[in-house]
Scaffold this active site. Structure first.
Site, mmCIF file in Angstrom:
data_model
loop_
_atom_site.group_PDB
_atom_site.id
_atom_site.type_symbol
_atom_site.label_atom_id
_atom_site.label_comp_id
_atom_site.label_asym_id
_atom_site.label_seq_id
_atom_site.Cartn_x
_atom_site.Cartn_y
_atom_site.Cartn_z
ATOM 1 N N SER A 1 -15.674 -6.913 38.332
ATOM 2 C CA SER A 1 -16.728 -7.893 38.593
ATOM 3 C C SER A 1 -17.158 -8.555 37.286
ATOM 4 C CB SER A 1 -17.911 -7.161 39.239
ATOM 5 O OG SER A 1 -18.730 -8.062 39.935
ATOM 6 N N GLY A 2 -17.189 -9.886 37.269
ATOM 7 C CA GLY A 2 -17.454 -10.632 36.036
ATOM 8 C C GLY A 2 -18.785 -10.344 35.364
ATOM 9 N N HIS A 3 -19.826 -10.086 36.167
ATOM 10 C CA HIS A 3 -21.160 -9.929 35.557
ATOM 11 C C HIS A 3 -21.327 -8.597 34.842
ATOM 12 C CE1 HIS A 3 -23.213 -7.183 38.498
ATOM 13 N NE2 HIS A 3 -22.254 -7.610 39.283
ATOM 14 N N CYS B 1 -28.230 0.356 42.800
ATOM 15 C CA CYS B 1 -28.190 0.153 44.247
ATOM 16 C C CYS B 1 -28.959 1.247 44.973
ATOM 17 C CB CYS B 1 -26.758 0.141 44.735
ATOM 18 S SG CYS B 1 -25.661 -0.732 43.625
ATOM 19 N N GLN C 1 -16.490 -0.800 35.606
ATOM 20 C CA GLN C 1 -17.239 -0.387 34.419
ATOM 21 C C GLN C 1 -16.374 -0.285 33.175
ATOM 22 O OE1 GLN C 1 -20.413 -0.106 33.923
ATOM 23 N NE2 GLN C 1 -21.164 -0.247 36.021
ATOM 24 N N ASN D 1 -20.151 4.571 36.781
ATOM 25 C CA ASN D 1 -21.310 3.778 36.384
ATOM 26 C C ASN D 1 -22.524 4.622 35.991
ATOM 27 O OD1 ASN D 1 -20.555 3.908 39.308
ATOM 28 N ND2 ASN D 1 -22.713 3.388 39.591
HETATM 29 C C1 LIG Z 1 -21.329 -2.956 39.786
HETATM 30 C C2 LIG Z 1 -20.214 -2.162 40.351
HETATM 31 C C3 LIG Z 1 -19.590 -2.536 41.553
HETATM 32 C C4 LIG Z 1 -20.062 -3.697 42.401
HETATM 33 O O1 LIG Z 1 -19.994 -4.913 41.771
HETATM 34 P P1 LIG Z 1 -20.673 -6.176 42.492
HETATM 35 O O2 LIG Z 1 -20.601 -7.237 41.487
HETATM 36 O O3 LIG Z 1 -22.091 -5.773 42.796
HETATM 37 O O4 LIG Z 1 -19.924 -6.438 43.743
HETATM 38 C C5 LIG Z 1 -18.533 -1.776 42.003
HETATM 39 N N1 LIG Z 1 -18.109 -0.703 41.320
HETATM 40 C C6 LIG Z 1 -18.672 -0.312 40.178
HETATM 41 C C7 LIG Z 1 -18.153 0.884 39.463
HETATM 42 C C8 LIG Z 1 -19.750 -1.019 39.652
HETATM 43 O O5 LIG Z 1 -20.326 -0.612 38.523
#
Ligand SMILES: *Cc1c(COP(=O)(O)O)cnc(C)c1O
Length: 387
Positions: free
Chosen positions: A201-203, A329, A181, A153
Site C-alpha cells: 500500500s502506497g501510504h 484498525c 510493512q 505491523n
Molecule cells: C496497513 C496495512 C494493510 C492495509 O493497507 P490499506 O492501505 O489500509 O488497505 C494491510 N496489511 C498490513 C500489514 C498493513 O500494515
C-alpha cells in the site's frame, strides 16, 4: 500547538515532499481518463505506466505483473478470493495462513469459513515468528494457497518468506505475502522469493492514501475482485486514480534509492528508544523480534506492567507524541491485541502495550524527547493504577 512528534508510521506515513510536489504539478494538467484514446487520456496513461515501472523496479518483477488497487486490503482480499474460487472449482483444498495477519486477512479468513472454505492458521513463537515445525505439519498436497505476511505491523517481526515460499511450492501451493510493512525498509524481491502474489500500500511508504499494489506472477491463476471495465487487462475494474498512482510511483522510486540508509536510521532510533526505556523504566517487556535481521527496523512494541496502553497513549498524546496501542484498525475496541496474544503474552501485558513506529521524518531528538517524558508518565499512571 507545541511540539508534535509522529511515532505512528506503521498506521500511515506523511507524504514525502517530492511526492506532494510531483502530484501537485500533475493534478491541474493531467486530468484525462487514463483509458481514453485521446491526448488527455494518453498523457494520464503515461503517468500510470511510469509508476508501474517504478513499482516493478522496487518489487523486482515485470511491470505487466503489477495491478493497481485501492490499497493492500483490496489486494489481500483479491488473493484470498482467488484461492477460494480455486478450492470451489476443485471441490477441495485448503488455505494456510498465520494467526498474526493484518485484520483485512483475518476477516477474509472468517468470511471464507462461513462459505465453507477450509483455512488453517499456523501459530507463531514468542518472538512473533512463524512456528516452522507447525507450518511443516500443516503443509500437504491439498494446500492451494500459503499466505504469510513479510513483516508484522505491531511487533515488527519478519518472516522467512523465501523459505516458506519454497515449502509452499514443494507441495504445489501458490505463495502470497502481505509485504505492506516491509516496503522501503527491507529488500523485497518477487523474483528471489519466488512469489506468486504480493500486496502492498502506497501510504505506508510516503505515497498518497488509497493506492495499493497487487503483484500477480505472469500466468498465475487470476480472477478480478472488482468487476467492470477493462482496466488492468480486466484484472481490476474502475477508473484509474491517475494522480494517486503517479504519486505512488514517485514514492517507490524514493524508497528504492534510500532503502539502506533509511533502514539504518530507523534501526538506530528504535534501538536508542529501546535501550532508553529499559534503562529508565522498571518492569517493561519488549515484544516481538530481537535480532536486527528478523525485525522491521522502525518498529518497537513494549509492554508496561500494571498500566493500560490506552492511558499511556492518551498521556503521550497530551504531551504531543502520537503512538499506537497495536493495530490502528483495532483502536476503539478495548480488546487486547490479538497479535500479542498470539505471541503468547498474557492478557495483562497485552493490555499494557504501546507500539512506537518510526519513519523517514523522525529524528534522534524525537527519541530523546520521548525518553524525557515517558518515565514520569509511567510512574504517575502506576501510582494511580488499581491493578
Ligand atoms: C496497513 C496495512 C494493510 C492495509 O493497507 P490499506 O492501505 O489500509 O488497505 C494491510 N496489511 C498490513 C500489514 C498493513 O500494515
Amino acid at each position: 500547538m507545541g511540539r508534535l512528534i509522529y511515532l505512528d508510521n506503521n498506521a500511515t506515513t506523511q507524504m514525502a515532499p517530492e511526492v506532494l510536489d510531483a502530484i501537485t504539478k500533475a493534478e491541474p494538467v493531467v486530468y484525462g481518463n487514463a483509458s481514453s484514446m485521446h491526448t488527455f487520456g494518453r498523457e494520464a496513461g503515461k503517468l500510470v505506466e511510469d509508476s508501474r515501472k517504478n513499482i516493478a523496479d522496487l518489487l523486482d518483477c515485470d511491470p505487466s505483473e503489477i495491478i493497481f488497487t485501492s490499497g493492500a486490503s483490496e489486494a489481500n482480499n483479491t488473493v484470498f478470493m482467488i484461492a477460494a474460487s480455486i478450492i470451489q472449482k476443485r471441490g477441495g483444498g485448503r488455505i494456510v495462513t498465520t494467526t498474526i495477519e493484518h485484520p483485512c486477512i483475518m476477516e477474509s479468513v472468517k468470511y471464507l469459513r462461513t462459505k465453507g472454505i477450509h483455512v488453517d492458521q499456523v501459530p507463531v513463537n514468542r518472538d512473533g515468528r512463524v512456528n516452522m515445525e507447525a507450518l511443516e505439519k500443516l503443509m500437504g498436497p491439498d494446500v492451494v494457497l500459503v499466505s504469510v505476511m513479510t513483516g508484522n505491523n505491531e511487533t515488527g517481526s519478519v518472516q522467512p518468506i523465501a523459505k516458506i515460499s519454497e515449502m509452499a511450492h514443494k507441495c504445489g501451493a501458490l505463495m502470497h505475502t502481505d509485504a505492506t510493512q516491509a516496503i522501503g525498509k527491507l529488500k523485497v524481491s518477487c523474483r528471489d522469493w519466488n512469489l506468486d502474489y504480493l500486496s502492498c500500500s502506497g501510504h505506508k511508504f510516503y505515497g498518497p492514501k488509497g493506492v495499493g499494489v497487487l503483484y500477480a506472477r505472469k500466468g498465475i491463476p487470476f480472477e478480478p475482485f472488482v468487476h467492470g471495465g477493462e482496466q488492468e487487462h480486466g484484472r481490476r475494474a474502475g477508473t484509474y486514480n491517475t494522480i494517486g498512482i503517479y504519486g505512488t510511483g514517485v514514492a517507490a522510486k524514493l524508497a528504492k534509492e534510500n532503502i539502506d540508509e533509511e533502514s539504518r536510521k530507523l534501526w538506530a532510533m528504535r534501538e536508542r528508544l529501546r535501550e532508553g526505556i529499559i534503562a529508565n523504566i522498571p518492569n517493561v517487556t519488549v515484544n516481538g523480534c530481537k535480532e536486527r535481521e528478523n525485525c522491521l527496523p522502525g518498529t518497537l512494541d513494549v509492554s508496561f506492567e500494571n498500566v493500560e496502553g490506552e492511558s499511556i497513549l492518551l498521556m503521550l498524546d497530551m504531551a504531543g507524541v502520537a503512538v499506537s496501542t497495536g493495530s490502528a484498525c483495532a483502536t476503539g475496541s478495548l480488546e487486547p491485541s490479538y497479535v500479542l496474544l498470539a505471541c503468547g503474552l498474557d492478557v495483562e501485558l497485552a493490555h499494557g502495550s504501546i507500539r512506537f513506529s518510526f519513519g523517514r521524518f523522525n529524528t534522534m531528538e524525537d527519541v530523546d524527547y520521548v525518553l524525557e517524558i515517558l518515565p514520569p508518565i509511567i510512574k504517575r499512571l502506576r501510582a494511580i493504577s488499581t491493578r
